[in-house]
Design a protein around this motif. Structure first.
Motif, mmCIF file in Angstrom:
data_model
loop_
_atom_site.group_PDB
_atom_site.id
_atom_site.type_symbol
_atom_site.label_atom_id
_atom_site.label_comp_id
_atom_site.label_asym_id
_atom_site.label_seq_id
_atom_site.Cartn_x
_atom_site.Cartn_y
_atom_site.Cartn_z
ATOM 1 N N SER A 36 1.074 -1.111 -0.113
ATOM 2 C CA SER A 36 0.230 -0.018 0.222
ATOM 3 C C SER A 36 0.760 1.676 0.058
ATOM 4 C CB SER A 36 -0.749 -0.113 0.670
ATOM 5 O OG SER A 36 -0.094 -0.413 2.186
ATOM 6 N N LEU A 37 -0.029 2.066 -0.427
ATOM 7 C CA LEU A 37 1.861 3.264 -0.757
ATOM 8 C C LEU A 37 1.935 4.272 0.452
ATOM 9 C CD1 LEU A 37 2.670 6.342 -2.277
ATOM 10 C CD2 LEU A 37 -0.059 7.115 -1.766
ATOM 11 N N THR A 38 1.132 4.255 1.764
ATOM 12 C CA THR A 38 2.183 4.655 2.989
ATOM 13 C C THR A 38 3.260 3.525 3.207
ATOM 14 O OG1 THR A 38 0.401 5.824 4.320
ATOM 15 C CG2 THR A 38 2.292 5.400 5.497
ATOM 16 N N ASN A 39 2.685 1.849 3.389
ATOM 17 C CA ASN A 39 3.833 1.243 3.140
ATOM 18 C C ASN A 39 4.759 1.235 2.504
ATOM 19 O OD1 ASN A 39 1.764 0.102 5.291
ATOM 20 N ND2 ASN A 39 1.439 -1.319 4.209
ATOM 21 N N ALA A 76 2.399 18.541 3.537
ATOM 22 C CA ALA A 76 1.938 17.138 2.770
ATOM 23 C C ALA A 76 0.732 16.701 2.737
ATOM 24 C CB ALA A 76 3.451 16.408 2.528
ATOM 25 N N PHE A 77 0.096 15.546 1.820
ATOM 26 C CA PHE A 77 -0.232 15.000 2.445
ATOM 27 C C PHE A 77 -0.286 14.613 4.470
ATOM 28 C CE2 PHE A 77 -3.315 11.169 2.465
ATOM 29 C CZ PHE A 77 -4.583 10.978 2.301
ATOM 30 N N PRO A 78 -0.820 14.336 4.987
ATOM 31 C CA PRO A 78 -0.725 13.999 6.502
ATOM 32 C C PRO A 78 -0.414 12.590 6.688
ATOM 33 C CG PRO A 78 -2.833 14.659 6.226
ATOM 34 C CD PRO A 78 -2.891 14.620 4.719
ATOM 35 N N SER A 79 -0.961 11.569 5.790
ATOM 36 C CA SER A 79 -0.116 10.705 5.871
ATOM 37 C C SER A 79 1.463 10.396 5.674
ATOM 38 C CB SER A 79 -0.725 9.696 5.172
ATOM 39 O OG SER A 79 -0.219 8.193 4.768
ATOM 40 N N ASP A 80 1.873 11.124 4.889
ATOM 41 C CA ASP A 80 3.118 11.130 3.785
ATOM 42 C C ASP A 80 3.556 11.980 5.494
ATOM 43 O OD1 ASP A 80 1.796 10.876 1.826
ATOM 44 O OD2 ASP A 80 3.094 11.542 0.645
ATOM 45 N N GLN A 81 3.450 12.643 5.914
ATOM 46 C CA GLN A 81 4.138 14.404 6.776
ATOM 47 C C GLN A 81 4.056 13.127 8.035
ATOM 48 O OE1 GLN A 81 0.997 17.441 7.345
ATOM 49 N NE2 GLN A 81 3.123 18.952 7.120
ATOM 50 N N TRP A 122 9.572 10.230 -4.719
ATOM 51 C CA TRP A 122 7.526 11.122 -4.891
ATOM 52 C C TRP A 122 6.954 10.432 -4.368
ATOM 53 C CZ3 TRP A 122 7.885 16.123 -6.219
ATOM 54 C CH2 TRP A 122 9.315 16.675 -6.851
ATOM 55 N N ASP A 123 6.196 11.046 -4.295
ATOM 56 C CA ASP A 123 4.560 10.055 -3.832
ATOM 57 C C ASP A 123 4.114 10.512 -4.718
ATOM 58 O OD1 ASP A 123 2.332 10.118 -3.311
ATOM 59 O OD2 ASP A 123 2.279 10.491 -1.208
ATOM 60 N N LEU A 124 3.412 9.186 -5.641
ATOM 61 C CA LEU A 124 2.797 9.461 -7.345
ATOM 62 C C LEU A 124 1.153 9.494 -6.946
ATOM 63 C CD1 LEU A 124 5.414 8.430 -9.291
ATOM 64 C CD2 LEU A 124 4.894 10.745 -8.994
ATOM 65 N N ALA A 125 0.653 9.572 -5.606
ATOM 66 C CA ALA A 125 -0.792 9.515 -5.808
ATOM 67 C C ALA A 125 -1.570 9.818 -6.561
ATOM 68 C CB ALA A 125 -0.916 9.670 -3.909
ATOM 69 N N HIS A 126 -1.024 11.252 -7.010
ATOM 70 C CA HIS A 126 -2.433 12.375 -7.509
ATOM 71 C C HIS A 126 -1.560 11.993 -9.294
ATOM 72 C CE1 HIS A 126 -5.437 13.238 -4.543
ATOM 73 N NE2 HIS A 126 -3.832 12.892 -3.268
ATOM 74 N N ALA A 127 -0.320 11.357 -8.877
ATOM 75 C CA ALA A 127 0.215 11.754 -10.620
ATOM 76 C C ALA A 127 -0.014 10.080 -11.933
ATOM 77 C CB ALA A 127 1.732 12.214 -10.130
ATOM 78 N N THR A 131 -3.040 3.007 -6.402
ATOM 79 C CA THR A 131 -3.598 2.920 -7.528
ATOM 80 C C THR A 131 -5.026 2.178 -8.193
ATOM 81 O OG1 THR A 131 -4.172 0.230 -7.057
ATOM 82 C CG2 THR A 131 -2.417 0.970 -8.755
ATOM 83 N N TYR A 132 -6.015 3.192 -6.435
ATOM 84 C CA TYR A 132 -7.273 3.347 -6.334
ATOM 85 C C TYR A 132 -7.605 4.608 -7.123
ATOM 86 C CZ TYR A 132 -5.575 4.971 -1.922
ATOM 87 O OH TYR A 132 -5.122 5.887 -0.817
ATOM 88 N N LYS A 133 -6.744 6.059 -7.570
ATOM 89 C CA LYS A 133 -7.518 7.421 -7.601
ATOM 90 C C LYS A 133 -7.642 7.092 -9.287
ATOM 91 C CE LYS A 133 -5.129 9.539 -4.231
ATOM 92 N NZ LYS A 133 -6.357 10.322 -3.223
ATOM 93 N N TYR A 134 -7.041 7.679 -10.126
ATOM 94 C CA TYR A 134 -7.325 7.242 -12.017
ATOM 95 C C TYR A 134 -6.377 6.111 -12.075
ATOM 96 C CZ TYR A 134 -6.276 12.919 -10.378
ATOM 97 O OH TYR A 134 -7.230 14.214 -9.326
HETATM 98 C C1 LIG Z 1 -0.529 11.999 -1.499
HETATM 99 C C2 LIG Z 1 -1.116 10.599 -0.668
HETATM 100 N N1 LIG Z 1 -0.505 10.658 0.116
HETATM 101 C C3 LIG Z 1 -0.450 9.469 1.004
HETATM 102 C C4 LIG Z 1 -1.745 8.653 0.896
HETATM 103 C C5 LIG Z 1 -2.418 7.290 1.685
HETATM 104 O O1 LIG Z 1 -2.594 6.551 1.130
HETATM 105 P P1 LIG Z 1 -2.984 4.591 1.751
HETATM 106 O O2 LIG Z 1 -3.874 4.851 2.754
HETATM 107 O O3 LIG Z 1 -3.001 4.532 0.125
HETATM 108 O O4 LIG Z 1 -1.836 4.967 2.518
HETATM 109 C C6 LIG Z 1 -2.922 9.141 -0.309
HETATM 110 C C7 LIG Z 1 -3.940 8.757 -0.221
HETATM 111 O O5 LIG Z 1 -5.041 9.696 -0.831
HETATM 112 C C8 LIG Z 1 -2.533 10.566 -1.214
HETATM 113 O O6 LIG Z 1 -3.285 11.041 -1.446
#
Ligand SMILES: Cc1ncc(COP(=O)(O)O)c(C=O)c1O
Length: 421
Positions: free
Chosen positions: A104-107, A132-137, A217-222, A242-245
């Protein structure tokens, strides 16, 4: 191109759209008996109709073959991720060995930081975006603490100037220069989740590499939204969901990229499990750990096949269309959306996403003065699905594969109606 504020114009553009047949390949949710205007592909992409077929195939094989499906399913589960590594690689400008669908992305960001955040002496700083997206922070702060630092000792945040929303490239480059040989890692979202700003990943990466840092780079939105060339831009690592675009379903399996130059670095710090051990001897079970070269060398566990089936369904569609065509439509569709909002003269409304199409993907973030979440609820009531980000922003992402020019026309008309009421 010259746009017009009229439904006839929007309709005409839909007829002329070379991708207009793709909408029908998705399930469009309905509310009150009518299809909604779905503008939240930046959060969760819609379901491709063929996902069911791909997933059902795996359910059938599981039903009929049990464990034998690992080797004898129509698409054997053991190498399943290899069936789409080429199309995945193409999407991010990488070689197939540089990408893998996993975790998963954060993992994944954590696993990559185990390898690429290696503070040593004074080189211990991490540059990231403020907000930044809180999970990244949280991930970055916990990595800092894991290495025995206070987050505030090592994390250097770059914020927009007062009164602005966008982080200027010059500010990032200046900060890289300033931190210089203390910089261990730069990690930023390629497309900012809040504003939709696309960073100049190539230039920023080159600057950070010049001072000797690793770059991720975190490419969640890219991913599936803008074109990236991870290999040529010399990026060390990247991760995405992969659940976005990519429309692969809620919480679906994510992915990562590790540059070829690290493919055989056996001495890179990394966490291990049986899935990043040599495929040839994995099932001998008692071999000393022997890491797989390339991105597969970051896997830990055997992956969920049902989720990968949905990814394959989506990637087959991306392969058919190609990112060039997606971007061409995206620039036009989001450009039209922006035009409609600008036409609608109301000093309460401000698009905070960059106006330059090269500095944004499909998302527009619309700031609405004095608004609160009720506005978002009113839009939902009239079948316009957007998402709300505190304190006062509506994010809307017209997705080229399934959104239409009429969708953005209806959205703006409804917004106008609500704000003028
Ligand atoms: C930019 C960004 N980083 C991290 C995440 C966290 O994703 P996940 O819950 O799949 O780890 C998201 C989720 O929307 C996100 O938009």
């Amino acid at each position: 191109m010259t746009f017009e504020y009229s439904q006839e114009f929007a309709k005409k553009q839909d007829q002329l759209d070379p991708l207009n047949s793709f909408r029908d390949k998705f399930h469009i949710p309905k509310m009150n008996g009518e299809e909604v205007v779905y503008l939240t592909g930046n959060s969760l992409g819609l379901q491709p109709k063929n996902a069911e077929t791909y997933i059902n195939q795996e359910l059938e094989d599981w039903k009929n073959l049990g464990v034998e499906g690992h080797f004898h399913a129509k698409r054997p589960w053991m190498p399943y991720h290899e069936f789409f590594s080429e199309s995945l690689a193409k999407l991010v400008g990488a070689q197939p060995e540089e990408v893998v669908a996993m975790g998963s992305l954060t993992n994944n960001l954590h696993l990559l930081m185990v390898s690429f955040y290696r503070p040593a002496g004074k080189r211990n700083k991490i540059i990231c975006e403020a907000k930044a997206f809180p999970s990244d922070q949280y991930a970055l702060a916990s990595q800092a603490r894991f290495h025995g630092f206070e987050a505030s000792d090592v994390i250097v945040e770059i914020a927009p100037r007062a009164g602005e929303h966008i982080i200027r490239k010059e500010a990032i480059l200046a900060k890289i220069e300033e931190v210089g040989d203390e910089l261990a890692l730069l990690m930023i979202g390629g497309v900012n989740y809040y504003t939709g700003q696309v960073h100049d990943m190539k230039t920023i990466t080159a600057a950070a590499k010049k001072v000797g840092a690793f770059v991720g780079w975190d490419l969640a939105h890219a991913m599936g939204n803008v074109e990236v060339n991870l290999h040529d831009w010399d990026i060390d690592f990247a991760a995405w969901c992969t659940y976005k675009y990519l429309n692969s379903g809620p919480g679906s399996l994510a992915g990562l990229f590790v540059h070829e130059k690290h493919a055989n670095s056996k001495n890179l710090n990394r966490f291990a499990g049986w899935w990043n051990h040599n495929k040839e001897t994995r099932f001998n079970m008692r071999q000393p750990f022997d890491v797989i070269p390339g991105a597969e060398g970051w896997q830990l566990s055997n992956p969920p096949i049902l989720s990968m089936a949905a990814i394959k369904a989506s990637l087959d569609m991306f392969k058919e269309v190609g990112m060039d065509a997606i971007r061409r439509k995206s620039e036009k569709l989001t450009g039209y959306f922006e035009f409609l909002i600008n036409e609608f003269e109301n000093d309460k409304i401000k698009v905070i996403t960059p106006t330059n199409p090269k500095e944004r993907g499909c998302q527009l973030s619309i700031q609405i003065k004095d608004a609160d979440k009720k506005l978002h609820q009113k839009l939902t009531h009239v079948n316009i699905i957007t998402d709300w980000r505190e304190p006062d922003v509506i994010r809307c992402a017209p997705v080229p594969l399934y959104n239409t020019f009429q969708d953005v026309y209806h959205m703006v008309e409804k917004l106008k109606m609500i704000l003028n009421a």
